[in-house]
Design a protein around this motif. Sequence first.
Motif, PDB file in Angstrom:
ATOM      1  N   GLN A 313      -2.729   1.825 -12.635  1.00 31.21           N
ATOM      2  CA  GLN A 313      -3.861   2.026 -11.733  1.00 31.21           C
ATOM      3  C   GLN A 313      -3.516   1.687 -10.284  1.00 31.21           C
ATOM      4  OE1 GLN A 313      -7.726   0.668 -14.078  1.00 31.21           O
ATOM      5  NE2 GLN A 313      -6.015  -0.688 -14.548  1.00 31.21           N
ATOM      6  N   LEU A 314      -2.413   0.986 -10.081  1.00 39.63           N
ATOM      7  CA  LEU A 314      -2.015   0.561  -8.747  1.00 39.63           C
ATOM      8  C   LEU A 314      -0.861   1.391  -8.186  1.00 39.63           C
ATOM      9  CD1 LEU A 314      -2.448  -1.666  -6.553  1.00 39.63           C
ATOM     10  CD2 LEU A 314      -0.706  -3.007  -7.756  1.00 39.63           C
ATOM     11  N   HIS A 315       0.056   1.791  -9.049  1.00 38.20           N
ATOM     12  CA  HIS A 315       1.301   2.413  -8.606  1.00 38.20           C
ATOM     13  C   HIS A 315       1.137   3.651  -7.728  1.00 38.20           C
ATOM     14  CE1 HIS A 315       3.654   0.307 -12.045  1.00 38.20           C
ATOM     15  NE2 HIS A 315       3.765  -0.352 -10.916  1.00 38.20           N
ATOM     16  N   PRO A 316       0.284   4.622  -8.075  1.00 37.41           N
ATOM     17  CA  PRO A 316       0.252   5.852  -7.259  1.00 37.41           C
ATOM     18  C   PRO A 316      -0.091   5.603  -5.796  1.00 37.41           C
ATOM     19  CG  PRO A 316      -0.819   6.213  -9.363  1.00 37.41           C
ATOM     20  CD  PRO A 316      -0.568   4.740  -9.266  1.00 37.41           C
ATOM     21  N   MET A 317      -1.019   4.678  -5.514  1.00 38.22           N
ATOM     22  CA  MET A 317      -1.362   4.396  -4.117  1.00 38.22           C
ATOM     23  C   MET A 317      -0.286   3.555  -3.448  1.00 38.22           C
ATOM     24  SD  MET A 317      -4.240   4.469  -6.184  1.00 38.22           S
ATOM     25  CE  MET A 317      -4.867   2.793  -6.374  1.00 38.22           C
ATOM     26  N   LEU A 318       0.167   2.539  -4.144  1.00 36.90           N
ATOM     27  CA  LEU A 318       1.130   1.616  -3.560  1.00 36.90           C
ATOM     28  C   LEU A 318       2.470   2.290  -3.295  1.00 36.90           C
ATOM     29  CD1 LEU A 318       1.556  -1.324  -2.678  1.00 36.90           C
ATOM     30  CD2 LEU A 318       2.318  -1.825  -5.005  1.00 36.90           C
ATOM     31  N   VAL A 319       2.888   3.188  -4.202  1.00 34.66           N
ATOM     32  CA  VAL A 319       4.201   3.811  -4.061  1.00 34.66           C
ATOM     33  C   VAL A 319       4.280   4.670  -2.796  1.00 34.66           C
ATOM     34  CG1 VAL A 319       3.794   5.971  -5.336  1.00 34.66           C
ATOM     35  CG2 VAL A 319       6.039   4.890  -5.428  1.00 34.66           C
ATOM     36  N   ILE A 320       3.158   5.184  -2.323  1.00 32.20           N
ATOM     37  CA  ILE A 320       3.149   5.961  -1.073  1.00 32.20           C
ATOM     38  C   ILE A 320       3.565   5.076   0.091  1.00 32.20           C
ATOM     39  CG2 ILE A 320       1.698   7.233   0.556  1.00 32.20           C
ATOM     40  CD1 ILE A 320      -0.031   8.092  -1.851  1.00 32.20           C
ATOM     41  N   LEU A 321       2.968   3.904   0.171  1.00 34.77           N
ATOM     42  CA  LEU A 321       3.291   2.983   1.263  1.00 34.77           C
ATOM     43  C   LEU A 321       4.705   2.440   1.125  1.00 34.77           C
ATOM     44  CD1 LEU A 321      -0.092   1.010   1.435  1.00 34.77           C
ATOM     45  CD2 LEU A 321       0.558   3.126   2.591  1.00 34.77           C
ATOM     46  N   VAL A 322       5.146   2.217  -0.096  1.00 37.46           N
ATOM     47  CA  VAL A 322       6.523   1.749  -0.322  1.00 37.46           C
ATOM     48  C   VAL A 322       7.521   2.823   0.095  1.00 37.46           C
ATOM     49  CG1 VAL A 322       8.203   1.088  -2.098  1.00 37.46           C
ATOM     50  CG2 VAL A 322       5.889   0.139  -2.154  1.00 37.46           C
ATOM     51  N   ALA A 323       7.233   4.084  -0.266  1.00 40.64           N
ATOM     52  CA  ALA A 323       8.142   5.186   0.077  1.00 40.64           C
ATOM     53  C   ALA A 323       8.270   5.332   1.591  1.00 40.64           C
ATOM     54  CB  ALA A 323       7.642   6.483  -0.548  1.00 40.64           C
ATOM     55  N   ILE A 324       7.167   5.222   2.296  1.00 40.92           N
ATOM     56  CA  ILE A 324       7.199   5.327   3.762  1.00 40.92           C
ATOM     57  C   ILE A 324       8.028   4.189   4.353  1.00 40.92           C
ATOM     58  CG2 ILE A 324       5.790   5.191   5.859  1.00 40.92           C
ATOM     59  CD1 ILE A 324       3.533   6.547   4.226  1.00 40.92           C
ATOM     60  N   THR A 325       7.833   2.987   3.849  1.00 42.61           N
ATOM     61  CA  THR A 325       8.574   1.822   4.347  1.00 42.61           C
ATOM     62  C   THR A 325      10.058   1.947   4.049  1.00 42.61           C
ATOM     63  OG1 THR A 325       6.619   0.421   4.014  1.00 42.61           O
ATOM     64  CG2 THR A 325       8.746  -0.698   4.218  1.00 42.61           C
ATOM     65  N   LEU A 326      10.396   2.349   2.837  1.00 43.04           N
ATOM     66  CA  LEU A 326      11.810   2.521   2.469  1.00 43.04           C
ATOM     67  C   LEU A 326      12.475   3.587   3.320  1.00 43.04           C
ATOM     68  CD1 LEU A 326      11.799   2.286  -1.436  1.00 43.04           C
ATOM     69  CD2 LEU A 326      12.791   0.662   0.175  1.00 43.04           C
ATOM     70  N   ASN A 327      11.743   4.664   3.598  1.00 42.64           N
ATOM     71  CA  ASN A 327      12.309   5.735   4.428  1.00 42.64           C
ATOM     72  C   ASN A 327      12.663   5.223   5.817  1.00 42.64           C
ATOM     73  OD1 ASN A 327      12.859   8.647   5.019  1.00 42.64           O
ATOM     74  ND2 ASN A 327      11.166   8.306   6.468  1.00 42.64           N
ATOM     75  N   VAL A 328      11.778   4.394   6.389  1.00 44.42           N
ATOM     76  CA  VAL A 328      12.056   3.821   7.715  1.00 44.42           C
ATOM     77  C   VAL A 328      13.283   2.922   7.649  1.00 44.42           C
ATOM     78  CG1 VAL A 328      11.184   2.309   9.527  1.00 44.42           C
ATOM     79  CG2 VAL A 328       9.656   3.960   8.442  1.00 44.42           C
ATOM     80  N   LEU A 329      13.356   2.076   6.631  1.00 41.91           N
ATOM     81  CA  LEU A 329      14.475   1.144   6.499  1.00 41.91           C
ATOM     82  C   LEU A 329      15.790   1.881   6.287  1.00 41.91           C
ATOM     83  CD1 LEU A 329      12.806  -1.585   4.258  1.00 41.91           C
ATOM     84  CD2 LEU A 329      13.468  -1.817   6.664  1.00 41.91           C
ATOM     85  N   LEU A 330      15.766   2.915   5.438  1.00 42.93           N
ATOM     86  CA  LEU A 330      16.993   3.684   5.169  1.00 42.93           C
ATOM     87  C   LEU A 330      17.443   4.439   6.408  1.00 42.93           C
ATOM     88  CD1 LEU A 330      16.189   5.071   1.591  1.00 42.93           C
ATOM     89  CD2 LEU A 330      17.864   3.318   2.171  1.00 42.93           C
ATOM     90  N   THR A 331      16.481   5.019   7.124  1.00 46.53           N
ATOM     91  CA  THR A 331      16.819   5.743   8.351  1.00 46.53           C
ATOM     92  C   THR A 331      17.383   4.803   9.407  1.00 46.53           C
ATOM     93  OG1 THR A 331      15.043   7.322   7.897  1.00 46.53           O
ATOM     94  CG2 THR A 331      15.915   7.284  10.130  1.00 46.53           C
ATOM     95  N   LYS A 332      16.844   3.616   9.437  1.00 49.23           N
ATOM     96  CA  LYS A 332      17.231   2.642  10.461  1.00 49.23           C
ATOM     97  C   LYS A 332      18.583   1.994  10.179  1.00 49.23           C
ATOM     98  CE  LYS A 332      15.205  -1.259  12.986  1.00 49.23           C
ATOM     99  NZ  LYS A 332      14.022  -2.164  13.094  1.00 49.23           N
ATOM    100  N   TYR A 333      18.843   1.712   8.909  1.00 54.24           N
ATOM    101  CA  TYR A 333      20.032   0.918   8.579  1.00 54.24           C
ATOM    102  C   TYR A 333      21.125   1.678   7.823  1.00 54.24           C
ATOM    103  CZ  TYR A 333      17.098  -2.999   9.968  1.00 54.24           C
ATOM    104  OH  TYR A 333      16.288  -3.855  10.679  1.00 54.24           O
ATOM    105  N   LEU A 334      20.790   2.862   7.288  1.00 53.32           N
ATOM    106  CA  LEU A 334      21.799   3.623   6.545  1.00 53.32           C
ATOM    107  C   LEU A 334      21.867   5.048   7.080  1.00 53.32           C
ATOM    108  CD1 LEU A 334      21.231   2.565   2.819  1.00 53.32           C
ATOM    109  CD2 LEU A 334      23.161   1.965   4.257  1.00 53.32           C
ATOM    110  N   THR A 335      23.024   5.442   7.545  1.00 50.10           N
ATOM    111  CA  THR A 335      23.198   6.820   7.998  1.00 50.10           C
ATOM    112  C   THR A 335      23.431   7.746   6.811  1.00 50.10           C
ATOM    113  OG1 THR A 335      25.569   6.413   8.307  1.00 50.10           O
ATOM    114  CG2 THR A 335      24.124   6.121  10.226  1.00 50.10           C
ATOM    115  N   LYS A 336      23.960   7.174   5.738  1.00 50.06           N
ATOM    116  CA  LYS A 336      24.235   7.953   4.531  1.00 50.06           C
ATOM    117  C   LYS A 336      23.976   7.087   3.309  1.00 50.06           C
ATOM    118  CE  LYS A 336      27.850  10.716   2.318  1.00 50.06           C
ATOM    119  NZ  LYS A 336      29.275  11.159   2.381  1.00 50.06           N
ATOM    120  N   ILE A 337      23.278   7.652   2.336  1.00 45.73           N
ATOM    121  CA  ILE A 337      22.980   6.894   1.127  1.00 45.73           C
ATOM    122  C   ILE A 337      24.253   6.749   0.301  1.00 45.73           C
ATOM    123  CG2 ILE A 337      21.644   6.849  -1.005  1.00 45.73           C
ATOM    124  CD1 ILE A 337      19.488   8.436   0.397  1.00 45.73           C
TER     125      ILE A 337
END
Length: 496
Positions: A313-337
């Motif tokens: 009941q929590l995952h679908p909403m929370l995962v959106i915010l987690v995905a956005i945060t992870l994308n920022v972190l990956l873009t900021k600190y990793l040029t290549k996965i």
Amino acid sequence: MLKNSIKFLVGNFKDLNNKKVIITLSLVSLFLRLPFFFRDYIDRDESTFILLGQSWVDGFLPYLQLWDLKPPLTFAFFAALISIFGKSFIALRIAGTVLVIVTAFFTYKISTRITSKKVALGAALGTVVLLSLFGSLQGVMSEHLSMAFFMPGLYLLMAKKSNGWFFIAGLLMGIVVMVKLNMAYPILFLGLYLCYEAIKTKRTALFWYTTLFGAGTITVILATILPYYLDGNSLVWWKSVILAPLEYTSARRYPLLKLAPFFLIITAFLFFAWKKKYVNFKDRTVLFLITAIVGVLVSFLKGGRINGHYLIQLHPMLVILVAITLNVLLTKYLTKIPKSVLFILLLVPVESYLEYGNIVRNKLRHDTFFNGEGFTVPDYINKNKLETKNILFLGYHIGYWNLGKLPPTMASTHPSNLCRDELFPFFNNPRKTSVEELSYIMEELRPKTVVLRKNKRIFDKKELEQNAYIEAYLEKHYKLHTTVENAEILQRLEGF
């Protein structure tokens, strides 16, 4: 190879459309969940829903012949599937897969309002994984059903601006409440947020939208009462749907300290995303998501307990915010996965890999993909013509369905309900305590056949009195007839 496969499947993320997303989510969901289509049972709640669904198909409204602690539309879903497809585990599990796909797709749709299609797809795929793996989530749980209606309803509240759509959103949320009662909290919070918007903006239309949203929700709730009213059993609905859950939550609460770490982790993440400005907490869509998340968390707090499948009941909403945060972190600190990350992603569905191996082994050994004691025990009982009158499954109770039998009493519909004597008054059980109920079954109904889980405690370790009674009684009055896989079949001794 994995990266190329993804590119082939979804193409250019800028050209990603709804059709491609649905196909992608469908393929991933099917791959993760397919091997579990052939399992007898995955969670005991699912087995109980099936039993009540079958009872409804046989002409008995929920709570009249069998009883469990869920609102009626949970059982209506299973009843509808059984009435159309019969006793088909595959049909039930396919339906569960569709529920996951619907939830994930609307996770994607909501995500695209605040992030790129690439990140939105990642959030949707994360939803598929979190709703399909880790524990008993491969089955069809009431949480799967509720979120398949909640996420479309949430999307309509965010995206649409007309009376009709808000009423439809309310209808969807009404279904949600009549599947999972605790979801009344996030729905109430969303309604309050709409009221806040209406007051703040002084827009008359928003007042009408909020009213119609509430009207739609109430319409569904009233509709579920109607069959009971026409049958002269309105009180049964009230006691089973409203009063029993309230009593259960007050009687079965975890200590607050046990819940605290979970709430601290969620709070810390939200604070981190806000403080670092990785997520725009002023965006209307984000505010809707936060409102829904807080509502679910409050429902957990009021319920006083958190099981693994509650988190659906929590995952679908929370995962959106987690995905956005992870994308920022990956873009900021990793040029290549790194390739190691892709390798780890390949290891995530290890439960599915193991189950694929299990069904292949079962096919080679027993010439069938279907596996589990819910199949093998009833098959053994039928072949050896064991007595099934008042048969008692203290484990693998999906066996009732495969044998075409009923649990001996309403309290034994779900084996753990035998120990929830605080719920007995809500279905007018003549016995007042768990031990009285067990004594009635064992000493008056006297089942000839009893099925247990091998080397497992019969009831929860906290149920000391109930375990002591049943273990002593079985030791004195029953003998082990045979062991079928991980099930023990006991037979009553002659003269007892």
